[in-house]
Write a protein that holds these residues in place. Structure first.
Motif, PDB file in Angstrom:
ATOM      1  N   TYR A 129       1.031  -1.173   0.051  1.00 28.81           N
ATOM      2  CA  TYR A 129      -0.078  -0.060  -0.038  1.00 28.81           C
ATOM      3  C   TYR A 129       0.818   1.226   0.209  1.00 28.81           C
ATOM      4  CZ  TYR A 129      -3.229   3.525   1.620  1.00 28.81           C
ATOM      5  OH  TYR A 129      -4.019   4.849   1.962  1.00 28.81           O
ATOM      6  N   TRP A 130       1.987   1.298   0.873  1.00 29.40           N
ATOM      7  CA  TRP A 130       2.749   2.593   0.825  1.00 29.40           C
ATOM      8  C   TRP A 130       3.767   2.856  -0.448  1.00 29.40           C
ATOM      9  CZ3 TRP A 130       1.021   6.353   3.434  1.00 29.40           C
ATOM     10  CH2 TRP A 130       0.067   6.075   4.736  1.00 29.40           C
ATOM     11  N   GLN A 131       4.149   1.443  -0.598  1.00 28.50           N
ATOM     12  CA  GLN A 131       5.028   1.396  -1.613  1.00 28.50           C
ATOM     13  C   GLN A 131       4.324   2.265  -3.071  1.00 28.50           C
ATOM     14  OE1 GLN A 131       8.218   0.328  -2.152  1.00 28.50           O
ATOM     15  NE2 GLN A 131       8.243   1.535  -3.936  1.00 28.50           N
ATOM     16  N   GLN A 132       2.973   1.960  -2.994  1.00 27.15           N
ATOM     17  CA  GLN A 132       2.150   2.567  -4.355  1.00 27.15           C
ATOM     18  C   GLN A 132       2.487   4.090  -4.147  1.00 27.15           C
ATOM     19  OE1 GLN A 132       1.438   1.107  -7.109  1.00 27.15           O
ATOM     20  NE2 GLN A 132       0.256   2.944  -7.746  1.00 27.15           N
ATOM     21  N   VAL A 133       2.261   4.643  -3.040  1.00 26.55           N
ATOM     22  CA  VAL A 133       2.579   6.215  -2.918  1.00 26.55           C
ATOM     23  C   VAL A 133       3.666   6.628  -3.569  1.00 26.55           C
ATOM     24  CG1 VAL A 133       2.547   8.300  -1.354  1.00 26.55           C
ATOM     25  CG2 VAL A 133       1.109   6.094  -0.628  1.00 26.55           C
ATOM     26  N   VAL A 134       4.836   5.903  -3.399  1.00 30.37           N
ATOM     27  CA  VAL A 134       6.144   6.363  -3.971  1.00 30.37           C
ATOM     28  C   VAL A 134       6.076   6.092  -5.477  1.00 30.37           C
ATOM     29  CG1 VAL A 134       8.686   5.789  -4.093  1.00 30.37           C
ATOM     30  CG2 VAL A 134       7.299   6.013  -1.839  1.00 30.37           C
ATOM     31  N   ASP A 135       5.552   4.829  -5.843  1.00 30.38           N
ATOM     32  CA  ASP A 135       5.511   4.528  -7.314  1.00 30.38           C
ATOM     33  C   ASP A 135       4.725   5.612  -8.169  1.00 30.38           C
ATOM     34  OD1 ASP A 135       6.892   2.068  -6.528  1.00 30.38           O
ATOM     35  OD2 ASP A 135       5.374   0.665  -6.712  1.00 30.38           O
ATOM     36  N   LEU A 136       3.577   6.072  -7.449  1.00 29.67           N
ATOM     37  CA  LEU A 136       2.627   6.840  -8.114  1.00 29.67           C
ATOM     38  C   LEU A 136       3.301   8.434  -8.331  1.00 29.67           C
ATOM     39  CD1 LEU A 136      -1.087   6.967  -8.425  1.00 29.67           C
ATOM     40  CD2 LEU A 136       0.111   9.280  -8.310  1.00 29.67           C
ATOM     41  N   ASN A 137       4.155   8.848  -7.425  1.00 31.87           N
ATOM     42  CA  ASN A 137       4.909   9.761  -7.372  1.00 31.87           C
ATOM     43  C   ASN A 137       5.729   9.868  -8.642  1.00 31.87           C
ATOM     44  OD1 ASN A 137       5.660  12.534  -6.094  1.00 31.87           O
ATOM     45  ND2 ASN A 137       7.468  11.557  -5.657  1.00 31.87           N
ATOM     46  N   ILE A 138       6.773   8.698  -8.741  1.00 32.38           N
ATOM     47  CA  ILE A 138       7.617   8.629  -9.747  1.00 32.38           C
ATOM     48  C   ILE A 138       7.006   8.485 -11.250  1.00 32.38           C
ATOM     49  CG2 ILE A 138       9.354   6.972 -10.833  1.00 32.38           C
ATOM     50  CD1 ILE A 138      10.085   6.121  -8.001  1.00 32.38           C
ATOM     51  N   TRP A 139       6.009   8.039 -11.088  1.00 31.03           N
ATOM     52  CA  TRP A 139       5.016   7.883 -12.429  1.00 31.03           C
ATOM     53  C   TRP A 139       4.362   9.142 -12.687  1.00 31.03           C
ATOM     54  CZ3 TRP A 139      -0.018   9.635 -12.799  1.00 31.03           C
ATOM     55  CH2 TRP A 139      -0.891   9.132 -14.102  1.00 31.03           C
ATOM     56  N   GLN A 140       4.289  10.177 -11.593  1.00 29.44           N
ATOM     57  CA  GLN A 140       3.690  11.445 -12.348  1.00 29.44           C
ATOM     58  C   GLN A 140       4.872  12.392 -12.933  1.00 29.44           C
ATOM     59  OE1 GLN A 140       1.220  13.032 -12.316  1.00 29.44           O
ATOM     60  NE2 GLN A 140       1.200  15.311 -11.738  1.00 29.44           N
ATOM     61  N   GLN A 141       6.215  12.005 -12.314  1.00 31.02           N
ATOM     62  CA  GLN A 141       7.212  12.949 -13.017  1.00 31.02           C
ATOM     63  C   GLN A 141       7.432  12.161 -14.289  1.00 31.02           C
ATOM     64  OE1 GLN A 141      10.135  12.256  -9.716  1.00 31.02           O
ATOM     65  NE2 GLN A 141       9.029  13.259  -8.327  1.00 31.02           N
ATOM     66  N   ARG A 142       7.411  11.076 -14.398  1.00 28.94           N
ATOM     67  CA  ARG A 142       7.822  10.614 -15.709  1.00 28.94           C
ATOM     68  C   ARG A 142       6.673  10.954 -16.797  1.00 28.94           C
ATOM     69  NH1 ARG A 142      11.502   6.182 -14.448  1.00 28.94           N
ATOM     70  NH2 ARG A 142      13.369   7.644 -14.108  1.00 28.94           N
ATOM     71  N   ARG A 143       5.422  11.023 -16.204  1.00 32.93           N
ATOM     72  CA  ARG A 143       4.317  11.453 -17.279  1.00 32.93           C
ATOM     73  C   ARG A 143       4.681  13.013 -17.594  1.00 32.93           C
ATOM     74  NH1 ARG A 143      -1.053  13.716 -16.796  1.00 32.93           N
ATOM     75  NH2 ARG A 143      -0.594  14.444 -14.553  1.00 32.93           N
ATOM     76  N   LEU A 144       5.043  13.732 -16.685  1.00 39.79           N
ATOM     77  CA  LEU A 144       5.447  15.031 -17.161  1.00 39.79           C
ATOM     78  C   LEU A 144       6.333  15.083 -18.278  1.00 39.79           C
ATOM     79  CD1 LEU A 144       4.907  17.012 -14.056  1.00 39.79           C
ATOM     80  CD2 LEU A 144       3.130  16.622 -15.648  1.00 39.79           C
ATOM     81  N   SER A 145       7.188  14.578 -18.130  1.00 38.38           N
ATOM     82  CA  SER A 145       8.355  14.638 -19.077  1.00 38.38           C
ATOM     83  C   SER A 145       7.887  13.960 -20.506  1.00 38.38           C
ATOM     84  CB  SER A 145       9.684  13.848 -18.755  1.00 38.38           C
ATOM     85  OG  SER A 145       9.521  12.482 -18.247  1.00 38.38           O
ATOM     86  N   ARG A 146       6.950  12.954 -20.557  1.00 43.76           N
ATOM     87  CA  ARG A 146       6.698  12.233 -21.639  1.00 43.76           C
ATOM     88  C   ARG A 146       5.651  13.345 -22.197  1.00 43.76           C
ATOM     89  NH1 ARG A 146       5.970   7.639 -18.433  1.00 43.76           N
ATOM     90  NH2 ARG A 146       3.989   7.864 -18.368  1.00 43.76           N
ATOM     91  N   LYS A 147       4.978  14.054 -21.460  1.00 41.73           N
ATOM     92  CA  LYS A 147       3.955  15.277 -22.216  1.00 41.73           C
ATOM     93  C   LYS A 147       4.536  16.056 -22.944  1.00 41.73           C
ATOM     94  CE  LYS A 147      -0.118  17.037 -22.682  1.00 41.73           C
ATOM     95  NZ  LYS A 147      -1.176  16.191 -23.387  1.00 41.73           N
ATOM     96  N   VAL A 148       5.864  16.442 -22.459  1.00 44.17           N
ATOM     97  CA  VAL A 148       6.688  17.513 -23.156  1.00 44.17           C
ATOM     98  C   VAL A 148       7.204  17.100 -24.363  1.00 44.17           C
ATOM     99  CG1 VAL A 148       8.739  18.655 -23.148  1.00 44.17           C
ATOM    100  CG2 VAL A 148       7.459  18.762 -21.178  1.00 44.17           C
ATOM    101  N   VAL A 149       7.394  15.713 -24.461  1.00 47.04           N
ATOM    102  CA  VAL A 149       8.174  15.134 -25.638  1.00 47.04           C
ATOM    103  C   VAL A 149       7.153  14.935 -26.748  1.00 47.04           C
ATOM    104  CG1 VAL A 149       9.235  13.061 -26.507  1.00 47.04           C
ATOM    105  CG2 VAL A 149      10.017  13.857 -24.494  1.00 47.04           C
ATOM    106  N   GLN A 150       5.801  14.415 -26.192  1.00 43.77           N
ATOM    107  CA  GLN A 150       4.804  14.234 -27.037  1.00 43.77           C
ATOM    108  C   GLN A 150       4.274  15.610 -27.702  1.00 43.77           C
ATOM    109  OE1 GLN A 150       1.999  11.840 -24.381  1.00 43.77           O
ATOM    110  NE2 GLN A 150       3.287  10.098 -24.660  1.00 43.77           N
TER     111      GLN A 150
END
Length: 446
Positions: A282-303
């Motif tokens: 449960y708590w690991q998912q909090v960190v995983d989603l935080n990393i996902w959000q940062q990667r999502r933003l960099s992908r948004k710029v490239v796209q």
């Protein structure tokens, strides 16, 4: 320690460190050169330093003279061995406890101030008890836990008007001795007393709950973007519920800083150690989603930039993990910038408080020669307009107040068209940017 000295002029406070260069910076007559930037800290240090606030490298002498010793050393995440990537590295806590055991005289109250795993006090007590048991030493110790709940950027106000002061321990006299210090400015009902283990665990839990709120609202921000909702309106609606409240509901590039990720990973490790796998997940998912959000933003710029940023200049406004601090530890900007460098972008980075040396260290590469084109490199910029010169996009990654009122016509005039603004903090004047001819993306806006 500066605030305690400021509020308790009858208490002598000595801050010791092995780093002579850092101690010299704390003693510098120019208060603008303190090694930590925190609004109001220079004024507090200026009032107390030389009166009852001292900075020194004489560690053993300070311990020997002290009635109370605060252990305030770093507890980073372990990089190797058992628990690597999750457990806290407690080498400095152990080293400090051994130093106190060797140098202390008479009765000493040892206060855990660092963020620690629950039951760390057992190790500290074992080391101190060994010194206490030496025949004729005359040494006795009490161990307390007194975790800090301040936030960078508002630390002075958080200390001067705390929601609560938490003191955990088993020695009632020691607890009251520490409570009497805080009691000189903190109302008694805000000084909470618990056992040692509850106090240690409370710090990890508080940071985990706050980080959880950030990951939660960022997950909703992604849903807002594809449904036409606005995450700020959603946050205002749910934040008006007194059971939820409005704090930590600002969507953005994710949490950073020295505590949140480290403390959650520590919590994950503890849960797994005690066989609580579902709780750990449960708590690991909090960190995983935080990393996902940062990667999502960099992908948004490239796209958005036609699927490639290779050789393109991008202006990055803000590198600190939040406004009003020069701290870059676990800053979302680091992962986002690294992703864009990996894609071949040339980044022009500006931050009002973070030095180029720190950016180089965090990105793992030195800056390019001034204004030279290049793929997968970065260079420092003096201001937002300079950073945007020739750029295809501007990225706002830290919510500095200066970014709320930028000269968008001036910025747009020096950019290559079509030009973008990616506002990961939703602080810029989007209407002004659009009026200047920029395409605008704001986090959580459909």
């Amino acid at each position: 320690m500066a605030v305690i000295a400021d509020r308790c002029p009858d208490v002598q406070v000595t801050v010791v460190d092995l780093n002579a260069e850092r101690v010299a910076a704390w003693n510098d007559t120019d208060l603008t050169r303190l090694p930590v930037y925190e609004p109001g800290l220079d004024l507090v240090v200026g009032r107390a330093r030389g009166r009852n606030l001292h900075f020194s490298t004489a560690v053993e002498a300070a311990i020997a003279a002290a009635d109370m010793v605060f252990l305030s050393v770093n507890t980073p995440t372990k990089q190797r061995g058992v628990g690597a990537g999750q457990a806290s590295d407690l080498r400095w806590i152990e080293a400090s406890a051994r130093q106190v055991a060797a140098a202390a005289t008479g009765h000493t109250i040892v206060v855990e101030k660092s963020t620690l795993p629950v039951r760390t006090a057992e190790a500290v007590k074992a080391i101190l008890d060994a010194a206490q048991g030496d025949a004729g030493s005359g040494k006795t110790f009490s161990v307390l836990s007194n975790p800090e709940f301040l936030a960078e950027g508002t630390a002075i106000a958080d200390l001067e008007r705390p929601d609560r002061v938490l003191i955990g321990g088993e020695d009632g006299d020691a607890i009251e001795a520490l409570a009497s210090i805080y009691g000189q400015w903190v109302p008694p009902e805000r000084i909470l007393r618990t056992n040692l283990w509850s106090s240690e665990l409370s710090k990890l839990t508080a940071n985990a709950f706050l980080a959880q709120r950030i990951s939660s609202i960022n997950s909703i921000a992604a849903l807002c973007e594809v449904t036409g909702a606005d995450v700020r309106e959603v946050a205002r609606a749910i934040g008006s519920d007194s059971r939820i409240g409005s704090r930590f509901l600002q969507a953005g590039p994710g949490f950073g800083g020295s505590c949140f990720q480290k403390d959650i990973l520590n919590l994950v490790y503890l849960c797994r150690h005690f066989g609580l796998e579902d709780v750990a997940a449960y708590w690991q998912q909090v960190v995983d989603l935080n990393i996902w959000q940062q990667r999502r933003l960099s992908r948004k710029v490239v796209q958005s930039l036609f699927g490639t940023v290779t050789g393109k200049r991008l202006a990055v406004l803000g590198f600190a993990f939040k406004a009003d601090t020069n701290d870059t530890r676990e800053s979302p900007a680091i992962r986002i910038c690294r992703d864009l460098l990996e894609e071949g972008a040339c980044l022009a980075i500006v931050d009002p408080k973070v030095e180029s040396r720190q950016i180089s260290e965090d990105l793992g590469c030195p800056p390019l020669a001034a204004e030279s084109p290049g793929e997968g490199g970065w260079l420092p910029a003096d201001d937002p307009v300079a950073a945007a010169r020739g750029a295809d996009a501007v990225l706002i990654l830290t919510e500095w107040s200066a970014y709320r009122q930028l000269d968008w016509p001036g910025i747009a005039a020096v950019m290559r068209r079509p030009a973008w603004l990616f506002d990961a903090r939703a602080v810029a004047d989007a209407a002004a940017a659009r009026a200047a001819g920029l395409r605008v993306w704001r986090v959580g806006e459909g």
